[in-house]
Design an enzyme around this catalytic site. Structure first.
Site, PDB file in Angstrom:
ATOM      1  N   HIS A 173      -3.154  15.872  64.452  1.00 34.69           N
ATOM      2  CA  HIS A 173      -2.557  15.787  65.788  1.00 34.69           C
ATOM      3  C   HIS A 173      -3.496  16.555  66.790  1.00 34.69           C
ATOM      4  O   HIS A 173      -3.059  16.155  68.523  1.00 34.69           O
ATOM      5  CB  HIS A 173      -1.023  15.469  66.146  1.00 34.69           C
ATOM      6  CG  HIS A 173      -0.035  16.875  65.656  1.00 34.69           C
ATOM      7  ND1 HIS A 173      -0.221  17.932  64.910  1.00 34.69           N
ATOM      8  CD2 HIS A 173      -0.126  17.834  67.022  1.00 34.69           C
ATOM      9  CE1 HIS A 173      -0.130  18.689  65.196  1.00 34.69           C
ATOM     10  NE2 HIS A 173      -0.005  18.972  66.212  1.00 34.69           N
ATOM     11  N   LYS A 177      -4.647  16.354  71.504  1.00 38.33           N
ATOM     12  CA  LYS A 177      -4.181  16.947  72.693  1.00 38.33           C
ATOM     13  C   LYS A 177      -6.130  16.907  73.888  1.00 38.33           C
ATOM     14  O   LYS A 177      -6.930  16.679  73.586  1.00 38.33           O
ATOM     15  CB  LYS A 177      -4.603  18.301  71.971  1.00 38.33           C
ATOM     16  CG  LYS A 177      -3.406  19.036  71.248  1.00 38.33           C
ATOM     17  CD  LYS A 177      -2.571  20.035  70.854  1.00 38.33           C
ATOM     18  CE  LYS A 177      -1.384  20.211  69.985  1.00 38.33           C
ATOM     19  NZ  LYS A 177      -0.164  20.657  70.000  1.00 38.33           N
ATOM     20  N   GLU A 211       2.616  30.249  66.367  1.00 35.77           N
ATOM     21  CA  GLU A 211       3.534  29.674  67.069  1.00 35.77           C
ATOM     22  C   GLU A 211       4.874  30.353  66.893  1.00 35.77           C
ATOM     23  O   GLU A 211       4.388  31.551  66.206  1.00 35.77           O
ATOM     24  CB  GLU A 211       4.057  28.569  65.779  1.00 35.77           C
ATOM     25  CG  GLU A 211       2.605  27.729  65.750  1.00 35.77           C
ATOM     26  CD  GLU A 211       3.331  26.807  65.191  1.00 35.77           C
ATOM     27  OE1 GLU A 211       4.410  25.646  64.212  1.00 35.77           O
ATOM     28  OE2 GLU A 211       2.782  26.642  63.418  1.00 35.77           O
ATOM     29  N   HIS A 235      -6.817  21.374  61.748  1.00 35.55           N
ATOM     30  CA  HIS A 235      -6.439  21.683  63.036  1.00 35.55           C
ATOM     31  C   HIS A 235      -7.201  22.634  63.127  1.00 35.55           C
ATOM     32  O   HIS A 235      -8.068  22.547  63.941  1.00 35.55           O
ATOM     33  CB  HIS A 235      -5.242  22.568  63.161  1.00 35.55           C
ATOM     34  CG  HIS A 235      -4.055  21.633  62.855  1.00 35.55           C
ATOM     35  ND1 HIS A 235      -3.593  19.970  63.332  1.00 35.55           N
ATOM     36  CD2 HIS A 235      -2.581  21.842  62.828  1.00 35.55           C
ATOM     37  CE1 HIS A 235      -3.082  19.712  62.302  1.00 35.55           C
ATOM     38  NE2 HIS A 235      -2.212  20.616  62.648  1.00 35.55           N
ATOM     39  N   LYS A 335       3.030  31.706  62.461  1.00 33.53           N
ATOM     40  CA  LYS A 335       4.172  31.223  62.207  1.00 33.53           C
ATOM     41  C   LYS A 335       5.065  33.078  62.604  1.00 33.53           C
ATOM     42  O   LYS A 335       4.779  33.820  62.849  1.00 33.53           O
ATOM     43  CB  LYS A 335       5.454  30.928  61.165  1.00 33.53           C
ATOM     44  CG  LYS A 335       4.805  29.388  60.934  1.00 33.53           C
ATOM     45  CD  LYS A 335       5.429  28.631  60.804  1.00 33.53           C
ATOM     46  CE  LYS A 335       4.853  27.391  60.188  1.00 33.53           C
ATOM     47  NZ  LYS A 335       4.880  26.216  61.601  1.00 33.53           N
TER      48      LYS A 335
HETATM   49  C1  BG6 Z   1       2.309  20.236  62.047  1.00 30.18           C
HETATM   50  C2  BG6 Z   1       2.199  21.758  61.326  1.00 30.18           C
HETATM   51  O1  BG6 Z   1       0.186  19.639  61.809  1.00 30.18           O
HETATM   52  O2  BG6 Z   1       1.356  21.268  63.532  1.00 30.18           O
HETATM   53  C3  BG6 Z   1       3.636  22.619  61.492  1.00 30.18           C
HETATM   54  O3  BG6 Z   1       1.953  21.127  59.715  1.00 30.18           O
HETATM   55  C4  BG6 Z   1       3.305  22.687  62.918  1.00 30.18           C
HETATM   56  O4  BG6 Z   1       4.157  23.545  60.726  1.00 30.18           O
HETATM   57  C5  BG6 Z   1       2.079  22.501  64.103  1.00 30.18           C
HETATM   58  O5  BG6 Z   1       4.250  23.886  63.221  1.00 30.18           O
HETATM   59  C6  BG6 Z   1       2.294  22.706  65.394  1.00 30.18           C
HETATM   60  O6  BG6 Z   1       1.935  21.467  65.835  1.00 30.18           O
HETATM   61  P1  BG6 Z   1       2.166  22.405  67.448  1.00 30.18           P
HETATM   62  O7  BG6 Z   1       1.007  20.686  68.216  1.00 30.18           O
HETATM   63  O8  BG6 Z   1       3.329  22.078  67.723  1.00 30.18           O
HETATM   64  O9  BG6 Z   1       1.130  23.649  68.061  1.00 30.18           O
END
Ligand code: BG6
Length: 484
Positions: A173, A177, A211, A235, A335
């Protein structure tokens, strides 16, 4: 291009991802008038549930999280949704599902596998057996796809028996963005940056995804996974590719993916001997995030008391090609960090000969900071003359804040990617060879950590990670951007 009529079959329809991301994204697209009027969403799960009960449950689990869901828009969205029981061990469930879809024969059928990966293959088998793998069917595979190269390869090979590669959408994902695509626009739409985008002018590149959240309700999954598999293999490496790739010959899906795979192949292997020097793995201890006390990782639900799973990773990566030879790419994710931020920082080299007194900082003065979240912005830092009699330099920046500059509705990452699947655009999805190459690169790190008896370095929740992460950079005379 107008949106084709489609049925979206959401496997894992009662799960966390469907409720937190997929249904909200589909709602946003619906509300913006982007979905074909006849399009349907068929949520599936292994339990027997009536559509009424399922839809009723969305009232509590989805609607409160939506920014704004006026009653008419919410009601017309729910009218598209139905629940179909589909347990991969029950062929009769899939017969009924296939009948429901094939009788209506929409132009496109999207099967989104938001389930645990071990049932991807049984689901694909059932779809193929019931004819739901014809050329207009597209299958979306969520990460993590496997646990390592052999397991991801096994899933990909099994899925490939039933679906052609151009029917398979491996989702990451982060590629959806807005600012990631903006990165391409900045690099390849302007003549300004391209001449500087190389080893002669770039000192280092930093990519951070930090995060504030901990492992939430996913302790069990996370403890088996860790940050390297959860964030770096996908990512962070995808972002690295977008920063480092050569200009593609066009925007066609394979032109972009061909350039990305070249970068993945050019990544210098991190051998077991390099791991201690080039990587840092950390695990959070109790602390405070946003002023609130939070427990340590080992006290979270679902985590083994002696777990060595990493919740933080920093890596010094290098790309062995003409453009980037000798330029470190520092990758970092964690995290329970001090704040939620995802950004790419390009540090340009200092001028070759300084004729002005320099401000006292270690960090290079020219930096391009592309921020993906919490807000999207691009900031270019440089030096100007400080007003006054003496010629002293002061840092300043040029800022582009997208929300203020473009007052238009912006699709979220999942919405953009779901619409791309429906339209059949593969460019922002990960090709099989890219995925395999990314696994290949992280594997020696995973193996070395897996065999080590040394626990991850502790860091207090609410900080920027273990001290070793700063040391990784300061050895090279650099600092992480936040610490400047
Ligand atoms: C996900 C992970 O792919 O991406 C999660 O499995 C993580 O652990 C998340 O929290 C973060 O995505 P974003 O878009 O909130 O930064």
């Amino acid at each position: 291009m107008s949106m084709p009529d489609f049925d979206m079959v959401l496997f894992g329809g009662t799960g966390d991802l469907a409720r937190r991301k997929l249904l909200p994204a589909l709602f946003d697209a619906h509300r913006a008038g982007l979905l074909h009027p006849a399009a349907r969403i068929l949520a599936t799960g292994s339990h027997p549930l009536s559509t009424g009960d399922y839809v009723g449950s969305l009232e509590q689990s989805v609607r409160p999280g939506l920014e704004h869901a006026p009653p008419e828009a919410w009601a017309s969205f729910l009218a598209r949704v139905s629940y179909v029981q589909a347990d991969a061990r029950e062929p009769a469930h899939f017969d009924a599902l296939a009948r429901k879809v094939l009788e209506r024969a929409p132009a496109v059928v999207v099967c989104y596998l938001a389930t645990a990966p071990h049932i991807f293959v049984p689901i694909c088998e059932q779809l193929a057996r019931t004819g739901l793998n014809h050329p207009n069917v597209r299958i979306v595979l969520e990460k993590p796809l496997g646990h390592d190269l052999p397991s991801s390869d096994a899933i990909n090979s099994a899925v490939a028996q039933f679906f052609a590669e151009d029917q398979i959408y491996r989702i990451d994902h982060y590629l959806g963005k807005e600012s990631v695509q903006n990165l391409m626009a900045i690099r390849f739409g302007n003549a300004l940056f391209e001449p500087l985008w190389r080893r002669e002018w770039v000192q280092d590149v930093q990519i951070t995804i930090a995060e504030e959240l901990g492992v939430e309700t996913r302790g069990d999954f996370y403890d088996r996974t860790g940050a390297l598999r959860d964030m770096v293999q996908n990512h962070l490496l995808q972002l690295l590719c977008m920063v480092a790739m050569e200009p593609p010959t066009s925007l066609s899906e394979d032109a972009i993916r061909d350039e990305k795979i070249k970068i993945l192949k050019a990544l210098k292997p991190i051998t077991p001997q390099d791991v201690a020097e080039k990587t840092v793995r950390g695990q959070y201890r109790a602390g405070a995030v946003g002023g609130k006390p939070v427990p340590g990782y080992l006290d979270e639900k679902g985590i083994a008391a002696d777990s060595h799973t990493e919740t933080f990773v920093a890596i010094k990566a290098e790309i062995a090609n003409w453009r980037w030879s000798g330029v470190p790419f520092y990758l970092r994710t964690g995290k329970r960090m001090q704040s939620r931020v995802a950004e790419i920082v390009i540090h340009f080299r200092d001028v070759p000969h300084a004729i002005f007194p320099r401000p006292l900082t270690l960090s290079p003065q020219n930096r391009l900071v592309i921020r993906l979240q919490p807000e999207e912005s691009i900031r270019l830092y440089f030096l100007v003359k400080q007003p006054g009699d003496t010629v002293a330099l002061a840092p300043t920046s040029l800022d582009l804040d997208f929300a203020n500059s473009f007052k238009v509705r912006r699709a979220g990452a999942y919405e953009r990617l779901l619409l791309d699947v429906i339209r059949g655009r593969l460019g922002l999805f990960v090709r099989r060879d890219e995925q395999a190459q990314a696994w290949r690169w992280v594997e020696p790190i995973l193996d070395t950590w897996g065999q080590s008896t040394v626990p991850p370095k502790p860091y207090t929740a609410g900080t920027w990670g273990p001290a070793a992460s700063s040391a990784l950079m300061s050895r090279d005379g650099s600092l992480w951007h936040e610490e400047v």
